[in-house]
Structure formats: structure tokens, C-alpha cells
Write an enzyme that holds these catalytic residues in place. Structure first.
Site, PDB file in Angstrom:
ATOM      1  N   ASP A 263       0.819  -1.204   0.000  1.00  0.00           N
ATOM      2  CA  ASP A 263       0.000   0.000   0.000  1.00  0.00           C
ATOM      3  C   ASP A 263       0.862   1.267   0.000  1.00  0.00           C
ATOM      4  O   ASP A 263       1.824   1.383   0.757  1.00  0.00           O
ATOM      5  CB  ASP A 263      -0.898  -0.001   1.246  1.00  0.00           C
ATOM      6  N   GLU A 300       1.651  -0.107  -4.850  1.00  0.00           N
ATOM      7  CA  GLU A 300       0.729   0.992  -5.145  1.00  0.00           C
ATOM      8  C   GLU A 300       1.510   2.278  -4.943  1.00  0.00           C
ATOM      9  O   GLU A 300       2.100   2.501  -3.878  1.00  0.00           O
ATOM     10  CB  GLU A 300      -0.476   0.999  -4.213  1.00  0.00           C
TER      11      GLU A 300
END
Length: 614
Positions: A263, A300
């Protein structure tokens, strides 16, 4: 590459449990075993601030806490299970006891990933791993080859997206705990599907975050949008890095996870000589050699920086792939007309053609939204290194009302957008429910217990929406209603239009999997052309024969265009039309074959797919 140190509670049947915790500033550390007759075992201090001890009578199911300097009693930062939540004792887990049946599983090659992102709590009525297992046959029938699970690290309460996790090693108790996740992974592998797990290495949530009681896990050198930055490059950072390296390896080794989605890596701050991400990839490579199978890291990032995925000998970190937000922003702005917030500067025909072959819109160009030159060129990076989507948890859930694309565009345009994603040269990802046009929103939800924190979250959400022109009142993220509203209805079995849409998605995925040109698309052999007047994207895949020609009419009016000329002689034969009544379309008769250069009229919001015949 650093030498890794075991942490947490490691059970061995022949010896008992070895407890290890990093607490460099403590003078005294004990592990308290919560048995009928509580017992405290003193830990011995070792190098670099680690403390360790063997407790022969600590068995699987034994709950425990660490006692620091005879004052602070805390759960284990590397706890593998928090059966009663974030504020209660940890539990010893025996990973060797699970009966895996996936010994022959070798994984899915990255270029074959067709990803389905889901949130465990809202994907099924049960809101558990077992609830997901029940629906795996439906995903296999759709053609999915990999599911991506939003974070399952233990968070406070029972309702959360997962990015507020505070025990990175512990599997959420309300989802089914460690064995529940293992059952899900085992079941996915039995269905031939890989499992991607979303992990958060850029911050920890606020409630139940006890790491700072143990040591300098955080640094004030940097700031993140979500709280203190993790200490990857300051004093005492080696054990912190070890903590997260061990976490990543745990998911691969003990849970048989195939890939991790990292993330927001742009908020992993590390100015050391070897970036955390590079060293993480090195440790993963080492595990691959030990286990004789492939493990994948997907980043990401909102930086458009190919350094993440460039090989280490090219100065990169060597990760396998990264998400591409530019792709989403272009198509979203085009079909919705939204131009606020981070959609500023997106939505032109030229950009949509560009992302199909050059990956990023902003690859060294000035961004009006960011007020600076932004991004790097992805010209030398293969298409399989990028994950694309028209919806995901962020892009839907971070809208004020959580509207899915099914609420923003009409039925025919939903099919067009599906084609743009699935028939792009990149790795396609769907967000749960989009394949049939789920009508329920996906809202942001939490279940904190601290009243001040709850109010802070509410205010933070309001501020986040200030740059967008959205109307209405933001739902209360703390309310159980926000969570329940976000559950999928899986209503396509009783709704003809939704079933048409799902069947169309299924057909597109089958096309992607069966046409040789999509096996490993070469961006350099993809032709993309579009202009603002026609609003028709010409996308021609020539990686392998037979070539595929896709025409996407991204407008609300019929358009007449001419087919592009290609070097190979032959005809174009019709494969698929979204306007066909079979897919719930208005019905439109196309010719069965066309010559290169032929005139073609496309209905409003439609796709025509042709195959080359020499």
C-alpha cells in the site's frame, strides 16, 4: 542484505514457545502467560535490544502479554492472533498444524493475472473468509485468476477497510483468524486462483497501536497523511526493517500467499543507501530460492516512478509490478466528465490513446493538479508490470457517497469501460461487484472506540472532499449503517440487466485469455489512436497473430469512422459487439467482415471487436 531475526511467539512442538521482542530501552521484560494460574517468565536481553526466552508450557492457544519494566503490560507487536481484539492479550499460533492440500500449486504467471479486488467484510453476508470461499466458484466462472484481499491485519472493532491495522502479523479475528485465511488461500489454489494480500508498511492505525511503547518504530523526520512515518532510516531502524521484512515473509511462508500489494509505497520514506523496498525484494528472492516457487510484490504508488519496478541492475528496486492511477483517471474523467480534485488535467482523447501504449499520461510533463513536472517514462517497461482498473476501493470508497461507476454512467458505457480495461495490454483488475453493476455504494467505515478519534475521522473525511464538487452530506464512517450499505447484493441472478453485464464481462475475460495476442501483450506492438472529434478509440493488438482490432465509442452519439490500415493483408472478421441484444444492448447489425480502411458506424457507447483473417 541484512540477517533476519525471528520475533514474536514461535512454537515448536518438541520445545515449546520461544518469545522474542524488541524493546531497546527497557530494563526488564517478562512474558505473562494468561493461564488458570498466571505465570511470568523473564526474558534475557540480547544484542540490539532484543529480549528472548523459552516457555516450555506455552502451547498453541495460550494467551500472553509482555510486561515492560514491571509497569506496562502490552500485547505482542508481532502477535499472530488477537482473539479478543487490539487491546487484549495475544495468542500463540501453531502454523504447522494446518492441513494444506496445495502442495502441487505452482502459482499463476504474472502476465496471466486477471485480478478481482475484494473486501472480506462486505463481499459476503457472513463477512468472513469462509463467506468468500462459498463464492469462489462464481469468480472462477467469471474467469478470475487472482483475488486481491484488502488488508486483514488486526484492526480495532469489526468494521474497517483494513488500513487502520495495528498488528501487522495478526489476522483479523472477526474475519476468521489465521486458520480462516489459510482455508481461503487453500480453496483459491484448489480453484486455480492466486491470492494477493494487501499489506500496509507506510503507517499503523491510531487505536491499539502499542509499538511506540516498545521502541522507536516511528520517526518525526517525515510525515504521512495518516500519522507518524515508520522508522526505516533513522537511529535503531534495523530492527524496524526486520519487523516488516519478517511480516512479508510470513504471508508467503505460513499462509501460502502468492503476491503482496504494498500500500502507498510513496509514503515509505527511506533515504538510506539501500531502500527498504529493494531489500525487501532481496529477501523475497531468497525465500523463492528456498521454497522453489515465485512470490510477487506489487506496489501501489502515485509517483509514476518506474524505479520501483526497474531491475536492480538498472538502479531500480526490482518489484514485479505497480498500479497505474493515470489509466483510471483518464477513463473516469472521460466517461463522467468530472474535472475536480485529482481529475484536473485528465480526460482527453489523446491521453487515452497515450496510456494504452506509453502507460503514464504524466511521464515528465507538467501536472496542473500537482503544480509541478511529474512522472517518468515507462517506455522500457513491459505492459505486464502495470495493473489497471476503472474502479477500486480507493476510487469508489473515497468518493463522498461511495458511488460506483454503475451510478455515474449508463449501462452501455459500463460495457465500454469494461472493454477498455480488460482488453488493454496491462494486467486488468476489477473491483468486487463491478462485473454486474452492483448498486450498493462502497463507503468508508470504521468501528473505533475512542470518541475523540471518531470525531477526528469524521472531520478528516469532510476535509478530504473539499477539493471536489460533490453534493450532499458525507455518511458517518463510524455508523454500522455505512458498513451494511456497502455489502454486495450479488443480485445478478435475479436482475436480467445485471446478468447481461456479468456475461459480457465473462466474454471479455474469455477473449483476453484465449486470444494469442493477449498472452503477453507487447506495448510496442499495440497501436492506439483517438481524437477529440470522433471520441472513438482504435486499439489494435499485433503482438501475435491473429491480430485483434477494438473500436470503443466513448460518446453518447453514433460515430462513423474508418478502420486503420495495417501492413498485413486480409480482412477483419467480427468477434463481438456490445450493442448485441445478447449482452442487453439495443441491437445493431454489423457486417460480418470488413476490409482495412472500411467505413464503420458505431452506436453510441459501444464496442466492436474484430479479428484479423489473412
Amino acid at each position: 542484505m541484512s540477517i533476519l531475526r525471528e520475533i514474536g511467539a514461535n512454537f515448536k512442538a518438541e520445545n515449546g514457545t520461544v518469545f522474542t521482542v524488541w524493546a531497546p530501552e527497557a530494563e526488564d521484560v517478562k512474558v505473562k502467560l494468561h493461564k488458570a494460574k498466571p505465570e511470568e517468565v523473564p526474558l534475557q536481553r540480547e544484542a540490539f535490544g532484543y529480549w528472548t526466552a523459552l516457555a516450555e508450557n506455552a502451547r498453541p492457544g495460550t494467551t500472553y502479554t509482555f510486561v515492560l519494566d514491571k509497569e506496562k503490560e502490552r500485547p505482542d507487536p508481532a502477535s499472530h492472533y488477537q482473539p479478543d481484539g487490539v487491546h487484549k492479550p495475544s495468542e500463540v499460533v501453531d502454523h504447522s498444524s494446518f492441513a494444506w492440500t496445495d502442495k502441487k500449486w505452482k502459482g499463476v504467471p504474472l502476465q496471466q493475472y486477471i485480478i478481482y479486488e475484494l473486501h472480506v467484510g462486505t463481499f459476503s453476508d457472513e463477512g468472513t473468509f469462509d463467506g468468500v470461499i462459498e463464492k469462489l466458484p462464481q469468480l472462477k466462472n467469471l474467469g478470475i485468476t487472482a483475488i486481491e484481499i484488502m488488508p486483514v491485519a488486526q484492526f480495532p472493532g469489526n468494521r474497517n477497510w483494513g488500513y487502520d491495522g495495528v498488528f501487522p502479523f495478526a489476522v483479523q479475528n472477526s474475519y476468521g483468524g489465521p486458520d480462516g485465511l489459510k482455508r481461503l488461500v487453500n480453496a483459491c489454489h484448489a480453484q486455480g486462483m492466486a491470492v494477493i494480500l494487501d499489506v500496509v508498511y507506510n503507517h499503523l492505525g491510531p487505536e491499539g497501536n502499542y509499538l511506540r511503547d516498545y521502541g522507536p518504530y516511528f520517526t518525526n523526520k517525515y510525515n504521512t497523511p495518516w500519522g507518524e512515518a515508520i522508522n526505516y532510516d533513522d537511529a535503531h531502524s534495523d530492527p524496524v526493517r526486520n519487523f516488516f521484512f519478517q511480516n512479508a515473509l510470513l504471508w508467503f511462508r505460513e499462509y501460502h500467499i502468492d503476491a503482496l500489494r504494498l500500500d502507498a509505497v510513496h509514503a515509505i520514506f527511506d533515504n538510506g543507501a539501500k531502500h527498504f523496498l529493494q531489500e525487501l525484494q532481496e529477501h523475497v528472492h531468497q525465500l523463492e530460492e528456498q521454497e522453489s516457487r515465485t512470490f510477487i510484490l506489487i506496489a501501489e504508488s502515485d509517483l509514476n516512478d518506474v524505479r520501483l519496478i526497474n531491475s536492480m541492475n538498472r538502479g531500480g528496486y526490482g518489484l514485479a509490478a505497480q498500479w497505474n492511477d493515470d489509466f483510471h483517471h483518464v477513463i473516469h474523467a472521460m466517461v463522467t466528465g468530472e474535472q475536480n480534485g485529482y481529475y484536473v488535467g485528465f480526460g482527453t482523447a489523446e491521453q487515452l490513446a497515450k496510456v494504452m501504449t506509453h502507460t503514464f499520461v504524466y511521464d515528465g510533463l507538467y501536472s496542473e493538479h500537482r503544480k509541478r513536472t511529474f512522472g517518468s517514462s515507462a517506455a522500457n517497461n513491459p505492459a505486464q508490470q502495470f495493473v489497471v482498473f476503472s474502479q477500486n476501493h480507493d476510487q469508489v470508497g473515497n468518493r463522498m457517497l461511495g458511488e460506483r461507476l454503475s451510478q455515474l454512467v449508463n449501462f452501455e458505457m459500463q460495457k465500454v469501460v469494461a472493454g477498455v480495461v480488460i482488453l488493454s495490454p496491462y494486467l486488468p483488475m476489477l473491483f468486487m461487484g463491478e462485473e454486474y453493476g452492483e448498486q450498493n455504494p462502497f463507503l468508508y467505515f470504521v468501528s473505533h472506540s475512542d470518541k475523540e478519534l471518531i470525531e477526528a475521522v469524521r472531520n478528516g473525511r469532510r476535509e478530504e472532499f473539499s477539493s471536489f464538487a460533490w453534493q450532499g452530506e458525507a455518511p458517518d464512517p463510524q455508523s454500522e449503517e455505512a458498513f451494511n450499505q456497502s455489502k454486495l447484493q450479488h443480485s445478478y441472478t435475479s436482475d436480467a440487466k445485471q446478468l447481461h453485464l456479468r456475461e459480457f464481462y465473462k466474454r471479455l475475460i474469455l477473449l483476453r485469455k484465449s486470444c494469442p495476442t493477449f498472452v503477453a501483450p507487447d506495448k510496442n506492438k499495440v497501436l492506439a489512436q483517438m481524437d477529440d472529434q470522433d471520441q472513438v478509440l482504435h486499439l489494435i493488438h499485433t503482438t501475435k497473430s491473429p491480430y485483434i482490432y477494438c473500436l470503443f465509442n466513448i460518446s453518447d452519439a453514433p460515430k462513423t469512422v474508418h478502420l486503420q490500415q495495417i501492413e498485413s493483408k486480409g480482412k477483419w472478421v467480427m468477434l463481438l459487439s456490445s450493442a448485441d441484444k445478447q449482452w442487453g444492448g439495443p441491437g445493431y447489425e454489423f457486417a460480418q467482415e470488413y476490409e482495412s480502411g472500411a467505413e464503420v458506424t458505431l452506436p453510441a457507447a459501444s464496442i466492436l471487436i474484430l479479428q484479423h483473417q489473412a
